[in-house]
Design a protein around this motif. Structure first.
Motif, short mmCIF file in Angstrom:
data_model
loop_
_atom_site.label_atom_id
_atom_site.label_comp_id
_atom_site.label_asym_id
_atom_site.label_seq_id
_atom_site.Cartn_x
_atom_site.Cartn_y
_atom_site.Cartn_z
N ASP A 112 33.35 80.82 46.75
CA ASP A 112 34.71 80.68 46.25
C ASP A 112 35.68 81.33 47.22
N PRO A 113 36.86 80.76 47.42
CA PRO A 113 37.86 81.41 48.27
C PRO A 113 38.36 82.69 47.62
N MET A 117 34.88 77.11 52.12
CA MET A 117 35.89 77.62 51.20
C MET A 117 37.26 77.00 51.47
#
Length: 271
Positions: free
Chosen positions: A19-20, A58
């Motif tokens: 996840d970013p 991401m």
């Protein structure tokens, strides 16, 4: 004749998607300042080295990254995608993903959002041999106290109101320019491709950069939430370190209180 049984080696598991650090849509200067402030406080992890190949996954619609040049050693930001030249959009620079790499690709341009500071470095690419990235960034990069499969990354929760059926039809030109600036038909853009929107500020003599990504479709569908609509972020007091006028092409409204401390005063007309 018996055939010896060879032990079966399990196939290596595919690494989970990363996840970013933050997922949302940076629309205004206030949104960007909230992200800078949240990163300063450790609520959103800052990037402390260049992305490796796996981490480039991401880079997706809604991804937002923040890095400090001194802390990370990154002078130019790379994401592996091909972009148009930049265009100024308020206090930001915007780029659009191009359809494919051509024999004469567009000349790389600075992603520094402050056109009044020509000596600022660009985060368009990065320098190898930099310091490590915190473990929270390499795993899920969620808010402190959350875990994978438990609480979604900040900004991925409740979504804004989706467009109603009466809002279908051609994208309003003014809304389109708010999303892509003047990059409407000047290049062969990738269908459904990303927009990159960046802003840079100087704090204590060192540049900090915010790099955000989105698709026009996701923004119009209300899939990405602005930091200013997330209570945990919207309530943050912006540090005076970010409010120097030279950080902005269009300086926001700043009020100095009786204590002599400058404070950001958000207004809906802010770019």
């Amino acid at each position: 004749m018996s055939i010896p049984n060879h032990p079966q080696h399990p196939m290596p598991a595919t690494p989970p998607a990363l996840d970013p650090p933050f997922k949302g849509y940076i629309e205004t200067t206030f949104d960007s300042l909230l992200v800078f402030e949240a990163a300063r406080r450790g609520m959103i992890p800052r990037v402390t080295r260049r992305l490796i190949e796996r981490e480039r996954g991401m880079v997706q619609s809604g991804a937002v990254f923040v890095f400090d040049e001194q802390e990370s050693g990154i002078k130019r930001w790379t994401d592996g995608l091909v972009w148009s030249p930049s265009r100024i959009l308020g206090n930001f620079l915007v780029y659009r993903e191009t359809d494919k790499r051509s024999a004469n690709p567009p000349t790389p341009m600075s992603t520094t959002a402050n056109s009044n500071s020509p000596n600022q470095h660009s985060p368009s690419a990065s320098r190898p041999g930099t310091s490590g990235m915190p473990s929270s960034y390499g795993e899920s990069s969620q808010m402190a106290g959350s875990s994978a499969g438990d609480i979604p990354p900040l900004g991925q929760g409740a979504l804004q109101r989706p467009r109603s059926s009466s809002e279908g039809g051609p994208v309003d030109r003014q809304r389109e320019r708010a999303l892509v600036g003047s990059l409407t038909n000047s290049y062969k853009f990738k269908d459904g491709g990303l927009v990159k929107k960046t802003m840079s500020v100087t704090v204590n003599g060192y540049a900090q950069h915010m790099i955000s990504y989105y698709t026009v479709e996701d923004v119009l569908a209300g899939k990405l939430r602005q930091p200013s609509t997330i209570p945990e972020l919207a309530s943050l007091e912006i540090s005076p370190d970010y409010l120097h006028k030279q950080n902005f092409r269009f300086p926001p409204m700043i009020e100095v209180g009786q204590d002599g401390v400058p404070r950001y005063r958000w207004d809906e007309s802010d770019p």
